[in-house]
Scaffold this active site. Structure first.
Site, PDB file in Angstrom:
ATOM      1  N   VAL A   8       6.946   8.948   2.313  1.00 19.45           N
ATOM      2  CA  VAL A   8       8.250   8.315   2.379  1.00 19.45           C
ATOM      3  C   VAL A   8       8.190   6.944   3.040  1.00 19.45           C
ATOM      4  O   VAL A   8       8.878   5.999   2.622  1.00 19.45           O
ATOM      5  CB  VAL A   8       9.258   9.240   3.113  1.00 19.45           C
ATOM      6  CG1 VAL A   8       8.841   9.487   4.558  1.00 19.45           C
ATOM      7  CG2 VAL A   8      10.668   8.659   3.058  1.00 19.45           C
ATOM      8  N   CYS A  37      -9.623   3.460   9.645  1.00 20.85           N
ATOM      9  CA  CYS A  37      -9.155   3.216   8.284  1.00 20.85           C
ATOM     10  C   CYS A  37      -8.313   1.946   8.220  1.00 20.85           C
ATOM     11  O   CYS A  37      -8.439   1.142   7.292  1.00 20.85           O
ATOM     12  CB  CYS A  37      -8.357   4.418   7.784  1.00 20.85           C
ATOM     13  SG  CYS A  37      -7.821   4.293   6.054  1.00 20.85           S
ATOM     14  N   ALA A  46       0.857  -1.181   0.000  1.00 20.29           N
ATOM     15  CA  ALA A  46       0.000   0.000   0.000  1.00 20.29           C
ATOM     16  C   ALA A  46       0.891   1.228   0.000  1.00 20.29           C
ATOM     17  O   ALA A  46       1.647   1.456   0.948  1.00 20.29           O
ATOM     18  CB  ALA A  46      -0.919  -0.007   1.213  1.00 20.29           C
ATOM     19  N   MET A  47       0.808   2.039  -1.060  1.00 19.42           N
ATOM     20  CA  MET A  47       1.704   3.189  -1.225  1.00 19.42           C
ATOM     21  C   MET A  47       0.882   4.465  -1.184  1.00 19.42           C
ATOM     22  O   MET A  47       0.139   4.781  -2.111  1.00 19.42           O
ATOM     23  CB  MET A  47       2.494   3.061  -2.526  1.00 19.42           C
ATOM     24  CG  MET A  47       3.312   1.773  -2.595  1.00 19.42           C
ATOM     25  SD  MET A  47       4.313   1.643  -4.094  1.00 19.42           S
ATOM     26  CE  MET A  47       5.560   2.905  -3.796  1.00 19.42           C
ATOM     27  N   SER A  48       1.029   5.216  -0.089  1.00 18.94           N
ATOM     28  CA  SER A  48       0.226   6.420   0.133  1.00 18.94           C
ATOM     29  C   SER A  48       0.747   7.622  -0.640  1.00 18.94           C
ATOM     30  O   SER A  48       0.042   8.611  -0.816  1.00 18.94           O
ATOM     31  CB  SER A  48       0.195   6.761   1.621  1.00 18.94           C
ATOM     32  OG  SER A  48       1.492   7.155   2.056  1.00 18.94           O
ATOM     33  N   GLY A  49       2.001   7.561  -1.078  1.00 16.22           N
ATOM     34  CA  GLY A  49       2.649   8.721  -1.671  1.00 16.22           C
ATOM     35  C   GLY A  49       3.634   9.372  -0.729  1.00 16.22           C
ATOM     36  O   GLY A  49       4.253  10.373  -1.066  1.00 16.22           O
ATOM     37  N   SER A  65       5.756   4.536   3.207  1.00 14.24           N
ATOM     38  CA  SER A  65       5.234   3.446   2.390  1.00 14.24           C
ATOM     39  C   SER A  65       6.150   3.143   1.214  1.00 14.24           C
ATOM     40  O   SER A  65       6.248   1.989   0.771  1.00 14.24           O
ATOM     41  CB  SER A  65       3.818   3.772   1.900  1.00 14.24           C
ATOM     42  OG  SER A  65       3.797   4.951   1.127  1.00 14.24           O
ATOM     43  N   CYS A  82      -7.297  13.427   7.068  1.00 15.68           N
ATOM     44  CA  CYS A  82      -7.046  13.589   5.638  1.00 15.68           C
ATOM     45  C   CYS A  82      -8.281  14.027   4.860  1.00 15.68           C
ATOM     46  O   CYS A  82      -8.157  14.680   3.825  1.00 15.68           O
ATOM     47  CB  CYS A  82      -6.492  12.294   5.054  1.00 15.68           C
ATOM     48  SG  CYS A  82      -7.650  10.901   4.990  1.00 15.68           S
ATOM     49  N   LEU A 115      -4.312   3.833  -2.863  1.00 20.45           N
ATOM     50  CA  LEU A 115      -5.741   3.815  -2.585  1.00 20.45           C
ATOM     51  C   LEU A 115      -6.317   5.201  -2.838  1.00 20.45           C
ATOM     52  O   LEU A 115      -5.955   6.162  -2.163  1.00 20.45           O
ATOM     53  CB  LEU A 115      -6.002   3.392  -1.139  1.00 20.45           C
ATOM     54  CG  LEU A 115      -5.353   2.077  -0.703  1.00 20.45           C
ATOM     55  CD1 LEU A 115      -5.709   1.787   0.748  1.00 20.45           C
ATOM     56  CD2 LEU A 115      -5.758   0.937  -1.617  1.00 20.45           C
ATOM     57  N   GLY A 164       3.652   1.005   5.444  1.00 17.11           N
ATOM     58  CA  GLY A 164       4.746   1.766   6.035  1.00 17.11           C
ATOM     59  C   GLY A 164       4.522   2.144   7.475  1.00 17.11           C
ATOM     60  O   GLY A 164       5.146   3.104   7.967  1.00 17.11           O
TER      61      GLY A 164
END
EC number: 2.8.1.13
Length: 362
Positions: A11, A101, A6-9, A13, A194, A32, A125
């Site tokens: 550092v 979440c 899962a890559m949030s954008g 992740s 968020c 996501l 991450g």
């Protein structure tokens, strides 16, 4: 092992995905998309639901050399996290949306889809440790530790989770990102909630729940001290923003003691009236070895810990605290830890329903 990162954008992740690949896993990155309308969400690093974040995640995946996809989870996120957030405040509780979440999206909806597609685990991450023994432990970087918001995970979910960052400090993660040539190495951490673009939680709630004028009363005398536009705009332990028209006789500040949605009343009083030494909670998720245990408990994310005697049943958890705590809010999680030289071990968690004061402490 075939894993989904899962890559949030951010550092964390990105480095987690890179470490998973270095460990020999067959890694696929996924971002996501959680916002129904991403253009309305905040830009920069204050959230995790922006178009900018999606592009940062894609660029990181390219540098790492892994396949990358975007999954639209906006409806699931809105139903399970945003609506829950609003409903909890309307009921007089104080929710933790990051915890929800993790529980409902990252390790339920995402994990279920990943398994259905043939993946063995989900990599994130989060700063927490999950060793070969299967026990969830605090990160070595206590300032960044996220075991509290992961304590809602079941045994089955933990068995399919990988947290590659738990043995590193945040400083080391950033340095490694720079060494790997990841553009997000210096990207600031996300903060606040968020899905609230301007950070105005009370305004966000009012836009969904409407104005609901009510009274602010003294918890000891019952005297009406002021009014409010919605009890949902307050949380237990709050001091600022009360706008009381009647000052305290002793000149001391007042704090929110309780919120009663049925009467739309906010009750306030002196700081010492916030103290509780018994915390009750429901919906326990327990990994501990016994139904009763002496341990340490944490009552808020990044809050202090206190020794406690914890009794657990299938439907409830009761913690008797060794010393009183203030600002215990219904809706938050209570997380039990067993101190351990290799990192405090998560025994379980539950959702706080109430706090009470039943004894005196010197």
């Amino acid at each position: 092992m075939r894993v989904l990162a899962a890559m949030s954008g951010g550092v964390d992740s990105a480095v987690a995905a890179a470490r998973a690949r270095d460990a020999g896993h067959d890694v696929t990155g996924v971002h996501l998309a959680l916002a129904r309308n991403p253009q309305t969400f905040r830009t920069g690093a204050r959230g995790c639901c922006t178009l900018e974040d999606s592009r940062d995640a894609r660029r990181a995946a390219d540098v790492i050399g892994i396949p990358f996809y975007v999954w639209d989870m906006a409806e699931e996120f809105h139903d399970s996290v945003v609506d829950d957030f609003v409903n909890e405040y309307a009921a007089g509780r104080t929710p933790n949306p990051c915890l929800r979440c993790n529980e409902k999206i990252k390790f339920a909806a995402v994990l279920d889809r990943a398994v259905a597609l043939g993946f063995d685990a989900v990599v994130t991450g989060h700063h927490a440790r999950l060793g070969a023994d299967g026990l969830l432990r605090r990160s070595v970087d206590l300032a960044k530790d996220q075991s509290y918001v992961l304590a809602v995970l079941t045994r089955a979910q933990l068995d399919r989770a990988i947290f590659p960052l738990g043995d590193s400090t945040k400083e080391r993660v950033r340095a490694e990102a720079a060494e790997r040539g990841l553009a997000v190495a210096d990207k600031p951490d996300s903060h606040d909630i968020c899905f609230i673009a301007d950070g105005d939680t009370r305004g966000f709630l009012e836009s969904r729940l409407g104005s609901a004028p009510g009274d602010i009363v003294d918890g000891r005398t019952g005297e009406r001290l002021g009014t409010h536009n919605g009890a949902y705009g307050f949380t237990v332990g709050q001091r600022k923003g009360l706008d009381l028209r009647v000052p305290a006789a002793d000149g001391r500040p007042r704090y929110v003691l309780s919120i009663t949605p049925v009467t739309n009343t906010v009750t306030v009083g002196p700081r010492e009236d916030l103290e509780v030494d018994v915390v009750t909670a429901d919906r326990p998720i327990w990994h501990g070895p016994a139904e009763s245990v002496t341990c340490e408990v944490q009552l808020r994310a990044h809050g202090e810990v206190v020794p406690a005697a914890v009794a657990v049943s299938p439907d409830a958890l009761v913690a008797t605290l060794a010393s009183p705590m203030r600002g215990v809010a219904a809706g938050q999680a209570i997380v039990a830890y067993r101190p351990d030289p290799e990192g405090d071990i998560v025994l379980g968690s539950a959702t706080i329903t109430a706090g009470s004061r039943v004894s005196s402490h010197a």
